[in-house]
Scaffold this motif. Structure first.
Motif, PDB file in Angstrom:
ATOM      1  N   SER A   1      -1.996  21.259  -4.898  1.00  0.00           N
ATOM      2  CA  SER A   1      -1.884  20.143  -3.967  1.00  0.00           C
ATOM      3  C   SER A   1      -2.311  18.868  -4.669  1.00  0.00           C
ATOM      4  N   GLN A   2      -1.831  17.751  -4.154  1.00  0.00           N
ATOM      5  CA  GLN A   2      -2.177  16.448  -4.718  1.00  0.00           C
ATOM      6  C   GLN A   2      -2.129  15.406  -3.616  1.00  0.00           C
ATOM      7  N   ILE A   3      -3.097  14.507  -3.607  1.00  0.00           N
ATOM      8  CA  ILE A   3      -3.123  13.382  -2.687  1.00  0.00           C
ATOM      9  C   ILE A   3      -3.275  12.116  -3.508  1.00  0.00           C
ATOM     10  N   ALA A   4      -2.579  11.069  -3.098  1.00  0.00           N
ATOM     11  CA  ALA A   4      -2.593   9.819  -3.860  1.00  0.00           C
ATOM     12  C   ALA A   4      -2.670   8.635  -2.910  1.00  0.00           C
ATOM     13  N   LEU A   5      -3.467   7.648  -3.290  1.00  0.00           N
ATOM     14  CA  LEU A   5      -3.562   6.382  -2.578  1.00  0.00           C
ATOM     15  C   LEU A   5      -3.420   5.263  -3.602  1.00  0.00           C
ATOM     16  N   GLY A   6      -2.701   4.234  -3.238  1.00  0.00           N
ATOM     17  CA  GLY A   6      -2.538   3.131  -4.167  1.00  0.00           C
ATOM     18  C   GLY A   6      -2.138   1.855  -3.463  1.00  0.00           C
ATOM     19  N   ALA A   7      -2.157   0.774  -4.204  1.00  0.00           N
ATOM     20  CA  ALA A   7      -1.733  -0.516  -3.674  1.00  0.00           C
ATOM     21  C   ALA A   7      -1.336  -1.407  -4.841  1.00  0.00           C
ATOM     22  N   SER A   8      -0.371  -2.275  -4.595  1.00  0.00           N
ATOM     23  CA  SER A   8       0.038  -3.219  -5.624  1.00  0.00           C
ATOM     24  C   SER A   8       0.184  -4.609  -5.025  1.00  0.00           C
ATOM     25  N   LEU A   9       0.033  -5.587  -5.887  1.00  0.00           N
ATOM     26  CA  LEU A   9       0.342  -6.975  -5.578  1.00  0.00           C
ATOM     27  C   LEU A   9       1.530  -7.370  -6.442  1.00  0.00           C
ATOM     28  N   ASN A  10       2.620  -7.748  -5.794  1.00  0.00           N
ATOM     29  CA  ASN A  10       3.831  -8.174  -6.490  1.00  0.00           C
ATOM     30  C   ASN A  10       3.951  -9.691  -6.389  1.00  0.00           C
TER      31      ASN A  10
ATOM     32  N   PRO B   1       0.838  -1.210   0.000  1.00  0.00           N
ATOM     33  CA  PRO B   1       0.000   0.000   0.000  1.00  0.00           C
ATOM     34  C   PRO B   1       0.866   1.250   0.000  1.00  0.00           C
ATOM     35  N   TYR B   2       0.321   2.363  -0.551  1.00  0.00           N
ATOM     36  CA  TYR B   2       1.076   3.609  -0.701  1.00  0.00           C
ATOM     37  C   TYR B   2       0.176   4.801  -0.384  1.00  0.00           C
ATOM     38  N   PHE B   3       0.786   5.839   0.239  1.00  0.00           N
ATOM     39  CA  PHE B   3       0.108   7.117   0.471  1.00  0.00           C
ATOM     40  C   PHE B   3       1.067   8.245   0.145  1.00  0.00           C
ATOM     41  N   GLY B   4       0.562   9.293  -0.526  1.00  0.00           N
ATOM     42  CA  GLY B   4       1.396  10.451  -0.823  1.00  0.00           C
ATOM     43  C   GLY B   4       0.595  11.732  -0.805  1.00  0.00           C
ATOM     44  N   TYR B   5       1.207  12.787  -0.300  1.00  0.00           N
ATOM     45  CA  TYR B   5       0.578  14.122  -0.305  1.00  0.00           C
ATOM     46  C   TYR B   5       1.630  15.152  -0.669  1.00  0.00           C
ATOM     47  N   THR B   6       1.308  16.025  -1.619  1.00  0.00           N
ATOM     48  CA  THR B   6       2.219  17.060  -2.082  1.00  0.00           C
ATOM     49  C   THR B   6       1.488  18.388  -2.141  1.00  0.00           C
ATOM     50  N   MET B   7       2.140  19.462  -1.731  1.00  0.00           N
ATOM     51  CA  MET B   7       1.586  20.813  -1.892  1.00  0.00           C
ATOM     52  C   MET B   7       2.713  21.775  -2.276  1.00  0.00           C
ATOM     53  N   ALA B   8       2.367  22.783  -3.039  1.00  0.00           N
ATOM     54  CA  ALA B   8       3.322  23.798  -3.462  1.00  0.00           C
ATOM     55  C   ALA B   8       2.615  25.142  -3.510  1.00  0.00           C
ATOM     56  N   ASP B   9       3.307  26.206  -3.077  1.00  0.00           N
ATOM     57  CA  ASP B   9       2.736  27.551  -3.040  1.00  0.00           C
ATOM     58  C   ASP B   9       3.834  28.536  -3.408  1.00  0.00           C
ATOM     59  N   PHE B  10       3.791  29.055  -4.651  1.00  0.00           N
ATOM     60  CA  PHE B  10       4.814  29.960  -5.139  1.00  0.00           C
ATOM     61  C   PHE B  10       4.187  31.205  -5.741  1.00  0.00           C
TER      62      PHE B  10
ATOM     63  N   LEU C   1       5.812 -10.265 -11.424  1.00  0.00           N
ATOM     64  CA  LEU C   1       4.613  -9.666 -12.002  1.00  0.00           C
ATOM     65  C   LEU C   1       4.050  -8.642 -11.014  1.00  0.00           C
ATOM     66  N   ILE C   2       3.775  -7.424 -11.505  1.00  0.00           N
ATOM     67  CA  ILE C   2       3.298  -6.330 -10.655  1.00  0.00           C
ATOM     68  C   ILE C   2       1.950  -5.853 -11.168  1.00  0.00           C
ATOM     69  N   PHE C   3       0.979  -5.779 -10.263  1.00  0.00           N
ATOM     70  CA  PHE C   3      -0.335  -5.238 -10.596  1.00  0.00           C
ATOM     71  C   PHE C   3      -0.691  -4.183  -9.556  1.00  0.00           C
ATOM     72  N   ALA C   4      -0.914  -2.928 -10.007  1.00  0.00           N
ATOM     73  CA  ALA C   4      -1.173  -1.819  -9.094  1.00  0.00           C
ATOM     74  C   ALA C   4      -2.446  -1.086  -9.491  1.00  0.00           C
ATOM     75  N   VAL C   5      -3.144  -0.560  -8.474  1.00  0.00           N
ATOM     76  CA  VAL C   5      -4.335   0.269  -8.657  1.00  0.00           C
ATOM     77  C   VAL C   5      -4.134   1.547  -7.848  1.00  0.00           C
ATOM     78  N   GLU C   6      -4.445   2.713  -8.452  1.00  0.00           N
ATOM     79  CA  GLU C   6      -4.214   3.982  -7.787  1.00  0.00           C
ATOM     80  C   GLU C   6      -5.391   4.932  -7.954  1.00  0.00           C
ATOM     81  N   TRP C   7      -5.588   5.769  -6.924  1.00  0.00           N
ATOM     82  CA  TRP C   7      -6.515   6.905  -6.964  1.00  0.00           C
ATOM     83  C   TRP C   7      -5.726   8.163  -6.646  1.00  0.00           C
ATOM     84  N   GLU C   8      -5.955   9.235  -7.420  1.00  0.00           N
ATOM     85  CA  GLU C   8      -5.267  10.491  -7.175  1.00  0.00           C
ATOM     86  C   GLU C   8      -6.240  11.651  -7.370  1.00  0.00           C
ATOM     87  N   ASN C   9      -5.983  12.716  -6.614  1.00  0.00           N
ATOM     88  CA  ASN C   9      -6.782  13.927  -6.740  1.00  0.00           C
ATOM     89  C   ASN C   9      -5.857  15.132  -6.658  1.00  0.00           C
ATOM     90  N   ALA C  10      -5.952  16.040  -7.620  1.00  0.00           N
ATOM     91  CA  ALA C  10      -5.111  17.227  -7.656  1.00  0.00           C
ATOM     92  C   ALA C  10      -5.975  18.462  -7.812  1.00  0.00           C
TER      93      ALA C  10
END
Length: 416
Positions: free
Chosen positions: A252-261, A229-238, A270-279
């Protein structure tokens, strides 16, 4: 909304949400469909800082392009560096030093780190060129820690006798790798970026920061299958001082994902991943009369990749991604437009009216690569999409219409 405003918003959203797919860190990762979040790789030291002690005594080389970028744009960059243990019995840890050129000013900044840089989207901001990266890490029982610093800078002469513009960008990163038990370990990393320098007439920055937070977990719940499983959050203000509203970038961006290796056997992964992202994006300096804003959602992105050891000296890799994205743009007068990546180019060219696109986004990309193992060297390459169909042009390197070269990107590691 002016045409440039539409281009900025859509470029932001396309770049942000496609970056993990199109702008990975190494030739190996790109060939596997951009799965850097879900596998262990030498390039982890640039993103998952706590892994540095695991990759000591290594020379690392990057050259070529990140093939398949935004709008088909290939990003050229180079990097050369090494890691080494420090002190007797490594009691002072592991250090790294890398010299780079054109490696972090890519619009998405995903080549080595997903952090946003000045000049990402506002054309009034400039993108500095990375000079070097310094890292340090140490293994502490079941936990390894790591730190990294990067420096980027640039300058240009302004016509009309206004002098020189100087700009820079620095990042400070820290991370850990935790061996939880014999079947589970995880990585976490945080990166802070800050811009600086002087613009025309001595103007500097009003806002100049960005943050990135990421975490992943490797759970080997069977001998052959690992869940990641994976989680990521990014923000930038310039934003630059002296510019009137609306201007600048706040994203800003938030991402959630998971893979089966799957370890199919000793020679195939063999790698299979599914992800959701919102920016989301809007002007950093907002105008009360301008509600321009952009949002985008990936739901979902599928990635399938295979790495196969054909012989003791050659490894074949293939990866593919399927991304479904929905964009919602809010114009200055509050009008909302729903748009898909299949239609965004047509949309920004239509500056006279709003058209309601309610189509299902359906973006597909595939990658092909190989790894060559020669002595202590591992050399990975990303092959052109056209390579299987243009084998006759290997000697010249280009097709009849000057299309992509057969090998567009090479990464190499040497262990000593």
């Amino acid at each position: 909304m002016l045409r440039v405003g539409k281009i900025l918003v859509l470029s932001l959203l396309v770049t942000s949400l496609c970056a993990s797919m199109a702008f990975a860190t190494t030739s190996r990762v790109i060939a596997l469909g951009g799965t850097s979040r879900y596998i262990n790789d030498d390039s982890d030291i640039f993103r998952w800082y706590g892994t540095l002690p695991s990759y000591s005594k290594m020379v690392y080389v990057e050259a070529g392009t990140a093939m398949g970028g935004l709008g088909g744009m290939d990003v050229s960059y180079q990097a050369l560096g090494l890691t080494h243990n420090w002190g007797e019995d490594h009691w002072l840890g592991t250090w790294s030093i890398y010299l780079m050129q054109d490696s972090r000013e890519d619009p998405s900044f995903y080549l080595f780190n997903p952090l946003g840089t000045p000049g990402m989207f506002d054309p009034m901001l400039m993108m500095p060129s990375t000079k070097f990266a310094l890292g340090w890490g140490k293994q502490l029982s079941s936990i390894a820690i790591g730190l990294e610093f990067t420096r980027s800078d640039g300058s240009l002469e302004v016509s009309g006798g206004d002098g020189k513009v100087n700009y820079n960008f620095m990042t400070f990163g820290g991370g850990i790798r935790w061996d939880i038990n014999e079947n589970m370990y995880g990585d976490a990393a945080v990166t802070f970026g800050t811009g600086g320098g002087d613009m025309v007439d001595g103007e500097g920055w009003d806002k100049k920061t960005s943050w990135d937070l990421e975490a992943r977990l490797f759970w080997e719940f069977t001998d052959d299958v690992t869940l990641v499983p994976y989680f990521g959050y990014t923000m930038a203000d310039f934003s630059l001082a002296g510019l009137d509203a609306p201007s600048g970038d706040k994203a800003s961006q938030i991402a959630l994902g998971a893979s089966l290796n799957f370890d199919v056997n000793t020679n195939n992964l063999l790698i299979f991943a599914v992800e959701w992202e919102n920016a989301s994006w809007k002007y950093s300096k907002e105008d009360p009369n301008d509600a321009t804003e952009g949002k985008a959602t990936v739901l979902p992105r599928f990635t399938l990749a295979l790495e196969s050891d054909i012989t003791s000296w050659f490894t074949a890799r293939v990866g593919a991604t399927k991304t479904m994205t929905k964009y919602v743009l809010t114009d200055a007068d509050g009008t909302e437009v729903t748009i898909t990546d299949a239609e965004w180019v047509n949309y920004i060219m239509d500056t006279s009216t709003f058209n309601d696109f309610d189509l299902e986004a359906d973006d597909f990309a595939w990658y092909l690569g190989g790894g060559f193992h020669i002595g202590e060297w591992d050399i990975d390459a990303v092959f052109s999409h056209e390579m299987p169909f243009r084998l006759g042009y290997w000697l010249t390197g280009y097709g009849v219409d000057n299309t992509e070269p057969p090998v567009g990107r090479v990464s190499a590691t040497y262990r000593f």
